[in-house]
Design an enzyme around this catalytic site. Structure first.
Site, PDB file in Angstrom:
ATOM      1  N   SER A  35       0.833  -1.210   0.000  1.00  0.00           N
ATOM      2  CA  SER A  35       0.000   0.000   0.000  1.00  0.00           C
ATOM      3  C   SER A  35       0.869   1.263   0.000  1.00  0.00           C
ATOM      4  O   SER A  35       1.873   1.342   0.715  1.00  0.00           O
ATOM      5  CB  SER A  35      -0.886  -0.015   1.256  1.00  0.00           C
ATOM      6  OG  SER A  35      -1.547   1.219   1.406  1.00  0.00           O
ATOM      7  N   LYS A  63      -3.534   3.057  -1.765  1.00  0.00           N
ATOM      8  CA  LYS A  63      -2.941   3.854  -0.687  1.00  0.00           C
ATOM      9  C   LYS A  63      -3.955   3.882   0.453  1.00  0.00           C
ATOM     10  O   LYS A  63      -5.163   3.858   0.226  1.00  0.00           O
ATOM     11  CB  LYS A  63      -2.683   5.265  -1.228  1.00  0.00           C
ATOM     12  CG  LYS A  63      -2.368   6.310  -0.203  1.00  0.00           C
ATOM     13  CD  LYS A  63      -0.893   6.617  -0.209  1.00  0.00           C
ATOM     14  CE  LYS A  63      -0.483   7.448   0.995  1.00  0.00           C
ATOM     15  NZ  LYS A  63       0.653   6.907   1.722  1.00  0.00           N
ATOM     16  N   CYS A 148      -1.851   2.715  13.742  1.00  0.00           N
ATOM     17  CA  CYS A 148      -2.376   4.046  14.069  1.00  0.00           C
ATOM     18  C   CYS A 148      -2.772   4.094  15.540  1.00  0.00           C
ATOM     19  O   CYS A 148      -3.181   3.085  16.114  1.00  0.00           O
ATOM     20  CB  CYS A 148      -3.619   4.314  13.238  1.00  0.00           C
ATOM     21  SG  CYS A 148      -4.840   3.023  13.415  1.00  0.00           S
ATOM     22  N   LYS A 182      -2.944  -5.484   8.244  1.00  0.00           N
ATOM     23  CA  LYS A 182      -1.544  -5.108   7.954  1.00  0.00           C
ATOM     24  C   LYS A 182      -0.832  -4.824   9.263  1.00  0.00           C
ATOM     25  O   LYS A 182      -1.106  -3.840   9.952  1.00  0.00           O
ATOM     26  CB  LYS A 182      -1.524  -3.871   7.062  1.00  0.00           C
ATOM     27  CG  LYS A 182      -0.153  -3.244   6.841  1.00  0.00           C
ATOM     28  CD  LYS A 182       0.443  -3.648   5.525  1.00  0.00           C
ATOM     29  CE  LYS A 182       1.756  -2.960   5.206  1.00  0.00           C
ATOM     30  NZ  LYS A 182       1.615  -1.934   4.178  1.00  0.00           N
ATOM     31  N   GLY A 282       7.266  -3.016  -2.593  1.00  0.00           N
ATOM     32  CA  GLY A 282       7.012  -1.638  -2.185  1.00  0.00           C
ATOM     33  C   GLY A 282       8.041  -0.681  -2.731  1.00  0.00           C
ATOM     34  O   GLY A 282       7.976  -0.236  -3.885  1.00  0.00           O
TER      35      GLY A 282
HETATM   36  C1  LIG Z   1       6.455   6.151   0.475  1.00  0.00           C
HETATM   37  C2  LIG Z   1       5.740   5.030   1.194  1.00  0.00           C
HETATM   38  C3  LIG Z   1       4.387   5.156   1.467  1.00  0.00           C
HETATM   39  C4  LIG Z   1       3.722   4.136   2.142  1.00  0.00           C
HETATM   40  N1  LIG Z   1       2.374   4.262   2.386  1.00  0.00           N
HETATM   41  C5  LIG Z   1       1.714   3.273   3.032  1.00  0.00           C
HETATM   42  C6  LIG Z   1       0.323   3.359   3.246  1.00  0.00           C
HETATM   43  O1  LIG Z   1      -0.352   4.309   2.850  1.00  0.00           O
HETATM   44  N2  LIG Z   1      -0.287   2.331   3.921  1.00  0.00           N
HETATM   45  C7  LIG Z   1       0.403   1.220   4.360  1.00  0.00           C
HETATM   46  O2  LIG Z   1      -0.196   0.310   4.948  1.00  0.00           O
HETATM   47  N3  LIG Z   1       1.729   1.098   4.116  1.00  0.00           N
HETATM   48  C8  LIG Z   1       2.397   2.092   3.480  1.00  0.00           C
HETATM   49  N4  LIG Z   1       3.740   1.961   3.221  1.00  0.00           N
HETATM   50  C9  LIG Z   1       4.432   0.721   3.657  1.00  0.00           C
HETATM   51  C10 LIG Z   1       4.561  -0.292   2.497  1.00  0.00           C
HETATM   52  O3  LIG Z   1       3.305  -0.699   2.026  1.00  0.00           O
HETATM   53  C11 LIG Z   1       5.361  -1.525   2.952  1.00  0.00           C
HETATM   54  O4  LIG Z   1       4.679  -2.157   4.004  1.00  0.00           O
HETATM   55  C12 LIG Z   1       6.772  -1.183   3.424  1.00  0.00           C
HETATM   56  O5  LIG Z   1       7.314  -0.120   2.667  1.00  0.00           O
HETATM   57  C13 LIG Z   1       7.725  -2.376   3.377  1.00  0.00           C
HETATM   58  O6  LIG Z   1       7.907  -2.844   2.056  1.00  0.00           O
HETATM   59  P1  LIG Z   1       9.142  -2.376   1.118  1.00  0.00           P
HETATM   60  O7  LIG Z   1      10.381  -2.463   1.944  1.00  0.00           O
HETATM   61  O8  LIG Z   1       9.119  -3.281  -0.062  1.00  0.00           O
HETATM   62  O9  LIG Z   1       8.853  -0.952   0.734  1.00  0.00           O
HETATM   63  C14 LIG Z   1       4.422   2.970   2.555  1.00  0.00           C
HETATM   64  C15 LIG Z   1       5.784   2.853   2.252  1.00  0.00           C
HETATM   65  C16 LIG Z   1       6.445   3.859   1.579  1.00  0.00           C
HETATM   66  C17 LIG Z   1       7.901   3.688   1.259  1.00  0.00           C
END
Ligand SMILES: Cc1cc2nc3c(=O)[nH]c(=O)nc-3n(C[C@H](O)[C@H](O)[C@H](O)COP(=O)(O)O)c2cc1C
Length: 321
Positions: A35, A63, A148, A182, A282
């Site tokens: 997300s 998102k 949260c 999550k 991600g």
């Molecule tokens: C810029 C950014 C925005 C993110 N926004 C959300 C979000 O809106 N909701 C959520 O559950 N996780 C959010 N995440 C977390 C990612 O979904 C993921 O759980 C986390 O980045 C780990 O995966 P990765 O290392 O492959 O990025 C966000 C991560 C990044 C880097």
């Protein structure tokens, strides 16, 4: 988006059936998005129909949306670390009404089932979101972002098994859609939270969200990020993610969606071996919007190299022993 080289690579794709079932959804392959890390609406604006013909995810996770519109955190919102990214985006979104009116019609056009990620500062807020998106036929699943604080208790819901269970129990009767919780890695025992989520009625869990992190400006020594701190993602967290996925998958019998630093087919294979049913990409998508497609092809090659013709039902580590 230039498609020619990828198509050549695609023609050499090993013949392997990557399809699977996840929460009653039949998926072509196990690669989802994390997300908040792939803006499919902006991608279609930039690349047009090419986004649909080469959409790299088998489910699209939106998102996170909140009940009310949010502007997000003040800048700076990103900081690059060795092998990682700290973000403090702060969940900017249009709120439930704006999402339903403006984003949902766009996201429905994607060639993948839609999972909507929701978060609220209260149980009532979560309920409004789950009822609001749950009543839309276009929505295939709902992800509960529990990283949260609850305004009443002041506790981060996902850090507390009891809070997580109570939230799931309250939301479960409100929708027949699959509920995916999550999990946050910022707690003592993610497996206990996962078990609590499942006891409360969760159909699946996903992990990990980002790890709390801070960076200082090298000159002023003040926090670099406008919000003071943020969440770390990318390869820097891969080993932590793998460990937590392994512990959670051993504790629950529902599907686990593993993420955290996945950059290659070998990383995806490791997550599946740790017990994940599917994986999410991600941070890798920021550098290369088609990273997930490459990761899927590499995963197929990894599995073929192990003599497999389809994704095994059991975790891969136990398959090979
Ligand atoms: C810029 C950014 C925005 C993110 N926004 C959300 C979000 O809106 N909701 C959520 O559950 N996780 C959010 N995440 C977390 C990612 O979904 C993921 O759980 C986390 O980045 C780990 O995966 P990765 O290392 O492959 O990025 C966000 C991560 C990044 C880097």
């Amino acid at each position: 988006m230039n498609t020619a080289p990828q198509q050549r690579r695609g023609s050499a794709t090993p013949r392997i059936d990557l399809s699977l079932e996840l929460c009653g959804l039949r998926l072509a392959h196990p690669i989802l998005n994390g997300s908040g890390t792939f803006d499919a609406i902006a991608a279609r604006r930039a690349f047009g129909e090419a986004v649909d013909s080469r959409f790299p995810f088998s489910i699209f996770v939106s998102k996170t949306i909140t009940p009310e519109l949010r502007a997000g955190n003040p800048p700076a919102r990103l900081y690059e670390t060795p092998s990682g990214l700290i973000n403090s985006i702060g969940l900017p979104n249009k709120g439930l009404d704006g999402f339903l009116a403006q984003d949902l019609p766009e996201l429905t056009r994607l060639p993948a089932p839609l999972c909507v990620s929701v978060m609220a500062p209260s149980r009532e807020g979560f309920a409004a979101l789950v009822e609001g998106v749950g009543s839309c036929d276009e929505v295939a699943a709902i992800e509960l972002n529990v990283s949260c604080p609850n305004v009443k208790s002041g506790l981060i819901v996902g850090e507390q098994p009891a809070e997580t269970q109570a939230l799931c129990e309250a939301l479960r009767p409100l929708t027949g859609k699959p509920l995916i919780v999550k999990l946050t890695p910022n707690c003592a025992d993610p497996a206990a939270v996962a078990e609590a989520a499942v006891s409360g009625g969760a159909d699946a869990v996903s992990l990990i969200n980002t790890l709390r992190a801070t960076a200082l400006h090298p000159g002023t020594l003040e926090p670099w990020l406008g919000a003071g701190s943020g969440g770390l993602s990318g390869p820097a967290i891969a080993a932590i993610a793998l460990d937590q996925v392994r512990r959670v998958a051993a504790a629950v019998s529902v599907p686990v969606i593993g993420m955290g630093g996945i950059e290659s087919g070998a990383d995806a294979l490791a997550m599946l071996s740790a017990g994940a049913t599917a994986v999410a990409v991600g941070t890798a998508s920021f550098r290369d919007p088609l990273a997930a497609e490459r990761i899927r092809l590499e995963l197929a090659a990894e599995l073929t190299g192990r003599g497999l013709e389809r994704l095994p039902d059991r975790p891969l580590a136990s398959t090979s022993s």
